[in-house]
Design a protein around this motif. Structure first.
Motif, mmCIF file in Angstrom:
data_model
loop_
_atom_site.group_PDB
_atom_site.id
_atom_site.type_symbol
_atom_site.label_atom_id
_atom_site.label_comp_id
_atom_site.label_asym_id
_atom_site.label_seq_id
_atom_site.Cartn_x
_atom_site.Cartn_y
_atom_site.Cartn_z
ATOM 1 N N VAL A 268 -10.093 52.569 10.782
ATOM 2 C CA VAL A 268 -10.836 51.768 11.749
ATOM 3 C C VAL A 268 -10.344 50.321 11.700
ATOM 4 O O VAL A 268 -10.041 49.789 10.629
ATOM 5 N N VAL A 269 -10.245 49.693 12.859
ATOM 6 C CA VAL A 269 -9.795 48.300 12.924
ATOM 7 C C VAL A 269 -10.859 47.368 12.359
ATOM 8 O O VAL A 269 -10.569 46.473 11.561
ATOM 9 N N ALA A 270 -12.104 47.572 12.786
ATOM 10 C CA ALA A 270 -13.194 46.710 12.328
ATOM 11 C C ALA A 270 -14.512 47.455 12.438
ATOM 12 O O ALA A 270 -14.665 48.361 13.263
ATOM 13 N N ALA A 271 -15.451 47.073 11.585
ATOM 14 C CA ALA A 271 -16.803 47.637 11.615
ATOM 15 C C ALA A 271 -17.801 46.488 11.689
ATOM 16 O O ALA A 271 -17.609 45.441 11.064
ATOM 17 N N PHE A 272 -18.871 46.698 12.449
ATOM 18 C CA PHE A 272 -19.895 45.678 12.653
ATOM 19 C C PHE A 272 -21.259 46.237 12.248
ATOM 20 O O PHE A 272 -21.569 47.394 12.545
#
Length: 251
Positions: free
Chosen positions: A207-211
């Motif tokens: 995954v590129v980014a998680a929020f």
């Protein structure tokens, strides 16, 4: 799974505006219309990472739904613990599901060539302090909830890999997948702020980014073996002096 056709221009940068913990109240009439109008002027997709309502009431969700009509870009969100408070989370989700609003519960959606997977997540603690499946039935049930949420996240990300191989992937959740972004909260409540079980799918599926949100006194940014993790709770953005009431991230 709910899919929207990929964008034709694969090189185009997509601006995401992420925020969490709106805690919309029934007394907030008119408060959020300007917020969503402003946020949609600065982003291509809006991400809302849980605690959309304050007390888990469908009336609060209805007020939020009306405010979201001022948002002119797609909205992707997940529910939080506050949205489950009265057991009306299904009604809240139904209220918010509009043509351009996607409330994900172990599902994925593709918008503008970016894949989004979302779950609420759950607690359980981090790293060597993570709770194990041992002891009383109630304790096992607590751990199983975190396991189930991680499995749902993994399935949603797997769907994106299988059906849209090669597109960048973004994860949304309410609970944190790592300890770094909850630091600032009392250590005694870390097990109730997130779980490392959510981390494995993020890393393995690249995954590129998680929020996420939930930890109001936590930190804005962390790193999970190369996966960028952002705590976008509104109070965190404010206390770190962020210039906007939402966080902008480009993919």
């Amino acid at each position: 799974m709910n899919d929207i056709p990929d964008r034709k221009d694969k090189k185009k940068k997509i601006r995401l505006a992420a925020v969490a913990d709106l805690h919309v109240q029934e007394t907030d009439q008119g408060k959020w219309t300007g917020f969503f109008n402003d946020i949609s002027q600065q982003a291509d997709v809006v991400l809302i990472c849980g605690d959309l309502t304050d007390t888990g009431d469908e009336g609060e969700a209805q007020l939020l739904s009306e405010a979201l009509k001022s948002c002119t870009v797609p909205v992707v969100g997940v529910l939080g613990n506050h949205d489950h408070e009265k057991g009306r989370h299904k009604l809240i989700r139904q209220t918010l599901q509009q043509e351009h609003v996607h409330i994900l519960e172990g599902e994925a959606v593709v918008i503008e060539g970016v894949g989004f997977a979302g779950v609420k997540g759950f607690g359980g603690g981090f790293d060597r302090h993570m709770l194990s499946m041992f002891g009383e039935k109630a304790m096992k049930a607590f751990v199983q909830e975190a396991v189930d949420e991680a499995l749902q996240l993994d399935r949603a990300l797997a769907h994106l890999d299988q059906e849209h191989n090669g597109i960048p992937k973004i994860a949304l959740m309410h609970y944190s997948p790592l300890q770094e972004t909850v630091r600032g909260e009392p250590e005694e409540i870390y097990p109730f702020l997130g779980s490392s079980r959510l981390a494995e799918p993020l890393i393995r599926r690249k995954v590129v980014a998680a929020f996420h949100g939930h930890a109001h006194a936590g930190k804005l940014q962390g790193d999970l073996s190369g996966v960028k993790v952002f705590n976008v709770a509104r109070r965190v953005l404010h206390q770190e002096g962020h210039p906007l009431p939402f966080f902008i991230f480009e993919v």
